[in-house]
Design a protein around this motif. Sequence first.
Motif, mmCIF file in Angstrom:
data_model
loop_
_atom_site.group_PDB
_atom_site.id
_atom_site.type_symbol
_atom_site.label_atom_id
_atom_site.label_comp_id
_atom_site.label_asym_id
_atom_site.label_seq_id
_atom_site.Cartn_x
_atom_site.Cartn_y
_atom_site.Cartn_z
ATOM 1 N N ILE A 73 0.837 -1.210 0.000
ATOM 2 C CA ILE A 73 0.000 0.000 0.000
ATOM 3 C C ILE A 73 0.874 1.263 0.000
ATOM 4 O O ILE A 73 0.504 2.285 -0.560
ATOM 5 N N THR A 74 2.081 1.177 0.583
ATOM 6 C CA THR A 74 3.012 2.308 0.534
ATOM 7 C C THR A 74 3.552 2.509 -0.877
ATOM 8 O O THR A 74 3.722 3.635 -1.339
ATOM 9 N N ALA A 75 3.796 1.396 -1.578
ATOM 10 C CA ALA A 75 4.381 1.470 -2.916
ATOM 11 C C ALA A 75 3.405 2.024 -3.950
ATOM 12 O O ALA A 75 3.816 2.713 -4.888
ATOM 13 N N VAL A 76 2.112 1.754 -3.778
ATOM 14 C CA VAL A 76 1.168 2.117 -4.837
ATOM 15 C C VAL A 76 0.275 3.304 -4.489
ATOM 16 O O VAL A 76 -0.435 3.815 -5.360
ATOM 17 N N SER A 77 0.272 3.751 -3.212
ATOM 18 C CA SER A 77 -0.674 4.795 -2.826
ATOM 19 C C SER A 77 0.018 5.880 -2.011
ATOM 20 O O SER A 77 1.232 5.873 -1.816
ATOM 21 N N ASN A 78 -0.817 6.796 -1.490
ATOM 22 C CA ASN A 78 -0.287 7.885 -0.666
ATOM 23 C C ASN A 78 -0.282 7.538 0.815
ATOM 24 O O ASN A 78 0.029 8.388 1.648
ATOM 25 N N ALA A 79 -0.657 6.309 1.181
ATOM 26 C CA ALA A 79 -0.655 5.896 2.592
ATOM 27 C C ALA A 79 0.778 5.639 3.050
ATOM 28 O O ALA A 79 1.611 5.143 2.284
ATOM 29 N N ARG A 80 1.060 5.956 4.322
ATOM 30 C CA ARG A 80 2.394 5.742 4.880
ATOM 31 C C ARG A 80 2.270 5.024 6.226
ATOM 32 O O ARG A 80 2.542 5.597 7.274
ATOM 33 N N PRO A 81 1.865 3.753 6.204
ATOM 34 C CA PRO A 81 1.764 3.018 7.469
ATOM 35 C C PRO A 81 3.136 2.651 8.005
ATOM 36 O O PRO A 81 4.144 2.704 7.287
ATOM 37 N N LYS A 82 3.161 2.289 9.284
ATOM 38 C CA LYS A 82 4.418 1.839 9.893
ATOM 39 C C LYS A 82 4.800 0.490 9.290
ATOM 40 O O LYS A 82 3.965 -0.400 9.153
ATOM 41 N N ILE A 83 6.073 0.344 8.948
ATOM 42 C CA ILE A 83 6.566 -0.914 8.366
ATOM 43 C C ILE A 83 7.749 -1.392 9.194
ATOM 44 O O ILE A 83 8.675 -0.634 9.471
ATOM 45 N N LEU A 95 8.452 -4.312 -2.622
ATOM 46 C CA LEU A 95 9.623 -3.530 -2.224
ATOM 47 C C LEU A 95 10.242 -2.816 -3.426
ATOM 48 O O LEU A 95 10.609 -1.647 -3.361
ATOM 49 N N THR A 96 10.355 -3.525 -4.549
ATOM 50 C CA THR A 96 10.976 -2.943 -5.749
ATOM 51 C C THR A 96 9.943 -2.432 -6.750
ATOM 52 O O THR A 96 10.320 -1.894 -7.784
ATOM 53 N N ARG A 97 8.643 -2.636 -6.456
ATOM 54 C CA ARG A 97 7.515 -2.252 -7.325
ATOM 55 C C ARG A 97 7.440 -3.076 -8.596
ATOM 56 O O ARG A 97 6.655 -2.768 -9.505
ATOM 57 N N GLU A 98 8.211 -4.146 -8.679
ATOM 58 C CA GLU A 98 8.150 -5.017 -9.852
ATOM 59 C C GLU A 98 6.765 -5.676 -9.929
ATOM 60 O O GLU A 98 6.294 -6.277 -8.981
ATOM 61 N N GLY A 99 6.115 -5.556 -11.061
ATOM 62 C CA GLY A 99 4.803 -6.173 -11.267
ATOM 63 C C GLY A 99 3.635 -5.386 -10.686
ATOM 64 O O GLY A 99 2.486 -5.768 -10.881
ATOM 65 N N CYS A 100 3.911 -4.290 -9.992
ATOM 66 C CA CYS A 100 2.823 -3.520 -9.349
ATOM 67 C C CYS A 100 1.984 -2.753 -10.369
ATOM 68 O O CYS A 100 0.766 -2.634 -10.206
ATOM 69 N N GLU A 101 2.648 -2.230 -11.418
ATOM 70 C CA GLU A 101 1.928 -1.391 -12.383
ATOM 71 C C GLU A 101 0.835 -2.177 -13.121
ATOM 72 O O GLU A 101 -0.309 -1.700 -13.208
ATOM 73 N N PRO A 102 1.133 -3.376 -13.666
ATOM 74 C CA PRO A 102 0.065 -4.139 -14.319
ATOM 75 C C PRO A 102 -1.068 -4.493 -13.342
ATOM 76 O O PRO A 102 -2.243 -4.483 -13.732
ATOM 77 N N LEU A 103 -0.728 -4.779 -12.093
ATOM 78 C CA LEU A 103 -1.742 -5.108 -11.098
ATOM 79 C C LEU A 103 -2.653 -3.914 -10.837
ATOM 80 O O LEU A 103 -3.888 -4.052 -10.767
ATOM 81 N N ILE A 104 -2.068 -2.714 -10.710
ATOM 82 C CA ILE A 104 -2.857 -1.509 -10.447
ATOM 83 C C ILE A 104 -3.856 -1.260 -11.577
ATOM 84 O O ILE A 104 -5.034 -0.968 -11.333
#
Length: 356
Positions: free
Chosen positions: A176-186, A317-326
């Motif tokens: 959710i941190t990688a794809v959005s504006n949310a910044r939860p504790k990790i 972590l690296t955002r690999e594969g996130c764009e097609p999923l979004i």
Amino acid sequence: MKFVDEAFIDIAAGDGGNGCVSFRHEKYKEFGGPNGGDGGRGGHVFAVADPNLNTLVDFRYSRRHEAKRGEHGMGSDMFGEAGADITLKMPVGTIITDAETGEVLYELLNPGEVITIAKGGDGGFGNMRFKSAINRAPRQKTPGWPGEKKNLKLELKVLADVGLLGMPNAGKSTFITAVSNARPKIADYPFTTLHPNLGVVRVGPEQSFVVADIPGLIEGASEGAGLGHQFLRHLQRTRLLLHIVDLAPFDDAVDPVAQAKAIVNELKKYDQQLYNKPRWLVLNKLDMVPTEEREARVKDFVKRFKWKGPVFEISALTREGCEPLIHAIFRHVQSEQRVENEPVEIDPRFAGDAPA
């Protein structure tokens, strides 16, 4: 701010003011007649859906809410003033339930929506109301009516298009941190996420959707293990569930397939409707798997999990594969919205009876 998604409050609308018995007392007016006014109505209690709020924490420390009572009627034909109303601001998605009967009274689903949750009592009648041709000097009056009083339970179910489901440390917060504006504790320990987080994912100009991240589930959550499964209610209004699985756990003794099956079982125990929602499988942490082993490991997982639905391979972590999923998620959410907004077809035989 501490996240609070459940609260109990007592509300009381204002009582109506009493009517007045009064007569005109003026020089040379021997039979002036009645001039007692009515009492004012009591104040109402309203609730408004405020999009700027995302927690019920204010109601945890302020339980009693009372509107003002109406003023009593007075002589000289003066009516009492109405009691001041009060408006309670609540997050969008709040469900208001009668705490005694369990009956759902209201749901605040639209930003800015205003509802009346307790009505003030009507004011009593003054003696001028009872004047007639045969009763020229009435001494009757009526007391004000009591306002409504209720014990309410407030429950917040966050409004999101997509919900993230998975074990602790599956990488939901990282995703959710990688794809959005949310910044939860990790952090690298289980149960880092202690309350739901919302994030807005921007796909393009005027194209977005909302993702909800909830604390991770473990086997036995329905019996209270871990943080329990009370947070699953925040996924009940979503259009799609993403089941995120850690494909490269640190402990070699941990079987990702067994963990994934445990999550599905807990989902089924909690709510059959939630279990039946569209659900996609997202295999995370592929950056931890050697490139030459990825395809075989993914095939083995899908085969043993007996999964027939959509599968996505990503590294949050690296955002690999996130764009097609979004983009796939946005297309799904958009299609669901179109179905929901389609006008209902009316049988032409009854078209004349349909409301305008």
